[in-house]
Structures are given as C-alpha cells and as structure tokens.
Design an enzyme around this catalytic site. Structure first.
Site, PDB file in Angstrom:
ATOM      1  N   SER A 132       0.889  -1.200   0.062  1.00 55.21           N
ATOM      2  CA  SER A 132      -0.029  -0.072   0.104  1.00 55.21           C
ATOM      3  C   SER A 132       0.901   1.252  -0.105  1.00 55.21           C
ATOM      4  O   SER A 132       1.683   1.273   0.926  1.00 55.21           O
ATOM      5  CB  SER A 132      -0.938  -0.031   1.171  1.00 55.21           C
ATOM      6  OG  SER A 132      -1.320   1.236   1.521  1.00 55.21           O
ATOM      7  N   ASP A 184      -5.969   0.772  -9.089  1.00 52.63           N
ATOM      8  CA  ASP A 184      -7.227   1.593  -9.395  1.00 52.63           C
ATOM      9  C   ASP A 184      -7.653   1.330 -10.833  1.00 52.63           C
ATOM     10  O   ASP A 184      -8.877   1.881 -10.997  1.00 52.63           O
ATOM     11  CB  ASP A 184      -6.991   3.134  -8.925  1.00 52.63           C
ATOM     12  CG  ASP A 184      -6.427   3.336  -7.767  1.00 52.63           C
ATOM     13  OD1 ASP A 184      -6.933   2.515  -6.918  1.00 52.63           O
ATOM     14  OD2 ASP A 184      -6.013   4.424  -7.410  1.00 52.63           O
TER      15      ASP A 184
HETATM   16  C1  S3P Z   1      -2.945   5.937  -3.410  1.00 53.18           C
HETATM   17  C2  S3P Z   1      -2.780   4.321  -3.228  1.00 53.18           C
HETATM   18  C3  S3P Z   1      -3.625   3.465  -3.275  1.00 53.18           C
HETATM   19  C4  S3P Z   1      -4.682   3.672  -4.582  1.00 53.18           C
HETATM   20  C5  S3P Z   1      -5.214   4.974  -4.125  1.00 53.18           C
HETATM   21  C6  S3P Z   1      -4.133   6.078  -4.027  1.00 53.18           C
HETATM   22  C7  S3P Z   1      -1.929   6.907  -3.020  1.00 53.18           C
HETATM   23  O1  S3P Z   1      -4.183   2.793  -2.339  1.00 53.18           O
HETATM   24  O2  S3P Z   1      -5.504   2.613  -4.660  1.00 53.18           O
HETATM   25  O3  S3P Z   1      -6.259   5.263  -4.944  1.00 53.18           O
HETATM   26  O4  S3P Z   1      -2.186   8.020  -3.530  1.00 53.18           O
HETATM   27  O5  S3P Z   1      -1.062   6.675  -2.484  1.00 53.18           O
HETATM   28  P1  S3P Z   1      -3.524   1.674  -1.422  1.00 53.18           P
HETATM   29  O6  S3P Z   1      -2.274   2.457  -0.723  1.00 53.18           O
HETATM   30  O7  S3P Z   1      -4.557   1.262  -0.133  1.00 53.18           O
HETATM   31  O8  S3P Z   1      -3.180   0.568  -2.108  1.00 53.18           O
END
Ligand code: S3P
Length: 437
Positions: free
Chosen positions: A169, A317
């Site tokens: 993440s 996404d």
């Molecule tokens: C994001 C990370 C992702 C993504 C989100 C934006 C970011 O989430 O799905 O739309 O800007 O760091 P996760 O870190 O939960 O995977």
C-alpha cells in the site's frame, strides 16, 4: 460507436494530494499548475487551510500565464490545538479520501496537539490500524475506533524504525515516510511489492534525503522546501477509462496528453499491450515523474491475460475498467490476489462481480483472485448500481457506451470524487472519426 480524439486528463490525484499535504511540513512557496480539482483533493486542501495554510488560485507570470495554485509551505508550524488560547483539539474532515487520512496520520503523529480525523460513511469502513501500528512503533499516540475512523492522534516526538510492510500500500508506505521525515534518526520501510513512489520522488525533489534500494526506502529527518513551480502530470487512473475503452471498441484511437507514466502507475498499459491493443508512447519529461503522450488504438479482438500479484499495485485503481475489457477478451483473464479491492471506497471485488454480472459477464472470485471469462455480449438490466464507488460508476458508464445503451447508474454523482470532468471528456471522445482524413 468508437472513442476517438486527444484529451488532457485532470492532474494526477495522488500527486495533487501529496503536493498539498506535504506543504504542511515543507517550507518555501510554490505555484502549482494542473492540480486535480476533484472532491478528494478538495478535502486535503480544506484541511491544509484549516491548519492555517494559505493557498489561492492565481494566474502565473506572463500575459498568457496559466492558472494555478499559489501555496505556502507551513514548515510544520501551526498553532497546536491544546496550546494556551486555542481549542483543545481540532477536527479534520477527510471526506471520502483514504489518501488524505492515511498521509495525515503520518504527518500529524509528529506535530504537537490533538487531532481528530474523520470522514464519510465509506471512509469510516476502511482499515486504519495498518497505518496506526507502525506509527505507534515510532512512538505515536493514536486511537482508532475498532480499527477504523475516527482516528485520534496526540502528536509528539517520534523515533525512526525499520519496518517491513505486510500489505502493498502506497498510502501506508507514505505515512511512514512522512512520519520518518520528522522522527529522530533514520526510518526505513520495505514493501512486499513495488507501489506508487510519488512520495519518495517528491521528498527527493523537495531537497530531502531519501535512498531507495529495491523495495526499501530510507528517509532521514531533513527539511523539505517546495519548488517555485510545479506542473502536475495528468492522471493515468482517469485516462485509463478512455484508453481501455479505445482498446476494447473497434474503430477507436485515443491519445491522452501529458500523462504520468511512472512504472508504478502504468501497469494497465502493459496489460493492454499484452491483450493485443496498440499502445504507443512519446515521452516528454522525466523529472520528477516520467510524463508523456500515450495513444491506444483498437487492433483486433482482445486476448485474455494473467495479471500477477506483483503487478497488481501498478494498476490497483484500474482493475474495474480492465475487468470490463476482460469481459470482451477471448479466454480467461485472471487478476491474482486482489483482496485489497475489498477495502477500497467500497468492496470493489463484489461491485465488479455483481455489476459486470448484471451486464451478462462471467466475473467470479476464486479465493482472492478475480476471474473473468470472455468474450460475452452485453445484456441490459433495468439499472446499474455503482454503490457510489466512483471508479465503478465510470466503468459502468463506459460499459453502457460500449453496449450502445443508455441506462441510469445509481450513485453516478460519486464520479466527482476523482474525475469531475469525466462527462465532458466522455462526450468529446465518444465519436466516430473513421470518415475523416
Ligand atoms: C493511493 C494508493 C492506493 C490507491 C489510491 C491512491 C495513493 O491505495 O488505490 O487510490 O495516492 O497513495 P493503497 O495505498 O491503499 O493501495
């Protein structure tokens, strides 16, 4: 009818959030062009302002200067809630935005004062302990409500840690790095698979000290300074709806201009290429993020493919719209280990299965894998329900165009969460240019 034409998608949402939120701890002043005007980024900007930040829309230098946001870095200096003469705590509304709340947890853990972070009903269902846990190891005092928002933070001094993440993440990684920037000593974070690296690139671009080796990033507590000017590259996660539509629908050819093309965000283009679409890139910039123009054209029927667990973060996404393409591809497409989809704005794994299923597709889950058997021809239910998930709503809007049908999509207004100009781009690109030179 196919999709045709050139367009410039809105500024990248992930980078826009980081520019605004990192202005809380960086010094200097920046003029930023092309920030995303989406609801999520407005939540970040409102919080920056509530903490005392000053930002205003201005026209840049020169007669033809473009509009942008002039933003001042607060350098971590704002009136701490709880200090004499100020309220005991401050409530910060993160709206629907997971990026806002998780990055703020990292930033505010090190700042004096008591902060209450909350959001809407979708955000209140999302897991926050994954971020709270490593921050506590750094010395932070944080409470969640059964692991979810509201999150209460009593900010104070932090100490660097070496942390191995269990979940891939970028929000979690970024929260730890932003806390690490303000902690005593070095902080290292190791991720299981490469996720978007905008925080690392921006720390470096803002004069910070960060080293990245394979899957480990190490940051030192060195102050950041905003660059005088910054142009936000266009959002690949917004562009994907039209680029994937072009790959899927015969006679289509769409160019997205000035697109962010870092490896950690462009997985969907590699998948489209494997599925048999024609994908061409012209790079225009490299720092701080690789940026270029991308053209995707339909080049015959799509073929199914397997998307590995390692690839998933680079297209996390884009899974809803890629799933739609998979319904039109020959054979079985498998997205491996997509359990993270269950904790997005909605349970997206369920939303994809149910809504694509309502359109006649064969979309199933096998454990944490998403499996789509194609090709299928669309059947039309009476209405579709996005569950107010913006990415599912846009996927369904493209599905309806592909099916040549016009049906209501429940919760369609959620599209403004990430892509307020989606309908304008949809209407301008949904056209048949085949008769033109
Ligand atoms: C994001 C990370 C992702 C993504 C989100 C934006 C970011 O989430 O799905 O739309 O800007 O760091 P996760 O870190 O939960 O995977």
């Amino acid at each position: 009818m196919p999709f045709n034409g050139r367009f410039t998608p809105p500024g990248d949402k992930s980078i826009s959030h980081r520019l605004i939120l990192m202005s809380l701890i960086a010094g200097g002043e920046a003029f930023i062009e092309g920030l995303s005007d989406c609801e999520d980024c407005k939540s970040s900007l409102a919080i920056y302002r509530k903490l005392g930040g000053r930002a205003e829309t201005r026209t840049g230098e020169g007669e033809l200067g473009v509009r942008g946001l002039a933003i001042r870095g607060l350098g971590g200096r704002w009136e701490a809630p709880g200090s004499p003469g100020s309220p005991e705590s401050i409530e910060l509304d993160c709206g629907n935005s997971g990026t806002t709340i998780r990055l703020l947890m990292g930033i505010l853990s090190a700042r004096p004062g008591k902060y209450l972070l909350d959001g809407d009903t979708q955000l209140r269902r999302r897991p926050m302990e994954r971020v709270a846990e490593p921050l506590r190891l750094m010395g932070a005092k944080i409470e969640t409500l059964n692991g979810r928002p509201p999150v209460t933070i009593w900010g104070g001094p932090l100490t660097g840690i070496d942390y191995r993440m269990n979940t891939a993440s970028a929000q979690l990684k970024s929260a730890i790095l932003l806390a690490g920037l303000q902690a005593a000593g070095q902080t290292s974070v190791t991720e299981p698979h490469a996720t978007r690296d905008h925080t690392e690139r921006l720390i470096n671009y803002f004069g910070g000290q960060i080293a990245v080796q394979e899957l480990t990033a190490t940051v030192a507590p060195v102050g950041l300074t905003l660059p005088k000017r910054f142009t936000t590259p266009a959002d690949p996660s917004a562009a994907a709806f039209f680029l994937v539509a072009a790959a899927m629908i015969p006679g289509s050819r769409v160019t997205a201009q000035n697109l962010l093309l870092s490896r950690t965000r462009s997985g969907f283009l590699r998948v489209l290429d494997r599925m048999g679409a024609k994908v061409s890139l012209t790079m225009v910039a490299d720092t701080p993020e690789p940026t270029g123009d991308v053209t995707v054209s339909h080049d015959g029927p799509l073929r199914a493919t397997e998307i590995t667990e390692e690839e998933i973060p680079s297209l996390i996404d884009e899974i809803p719209i890629l799933s739609l393409a998979a319904t039109q591809a020959q054979g079985r497409t498998v997205f491996r280990q997509v359990d993270e989809l269950r904790v997005k704005e909605t349970d997206r794994l369920m939303g994809i299965r149910h809504q694509l299923g309502a359109l006649g597709a064969r979309a199933n889950a096998d454990g944490d894998d998403l499996i789509i058997d194609g090709p299928t021809s669309f059947i039309l239910p009476e209405s579709l329900d996005s569950g107010s998930d913006h990415r599912l709503a846009m996927t369904l809007a493209i599905a309806l165009k592909a099916a040549g049908a016009d049906l209501p999509i429940l919760g369609r207004e959620s599209i403004a969460i990430s892509y307020p100009t989606f309908d304008a781009d949809l209407n301008s690109l949904w056209r048949d240019d085949s008769g033109q030179a």
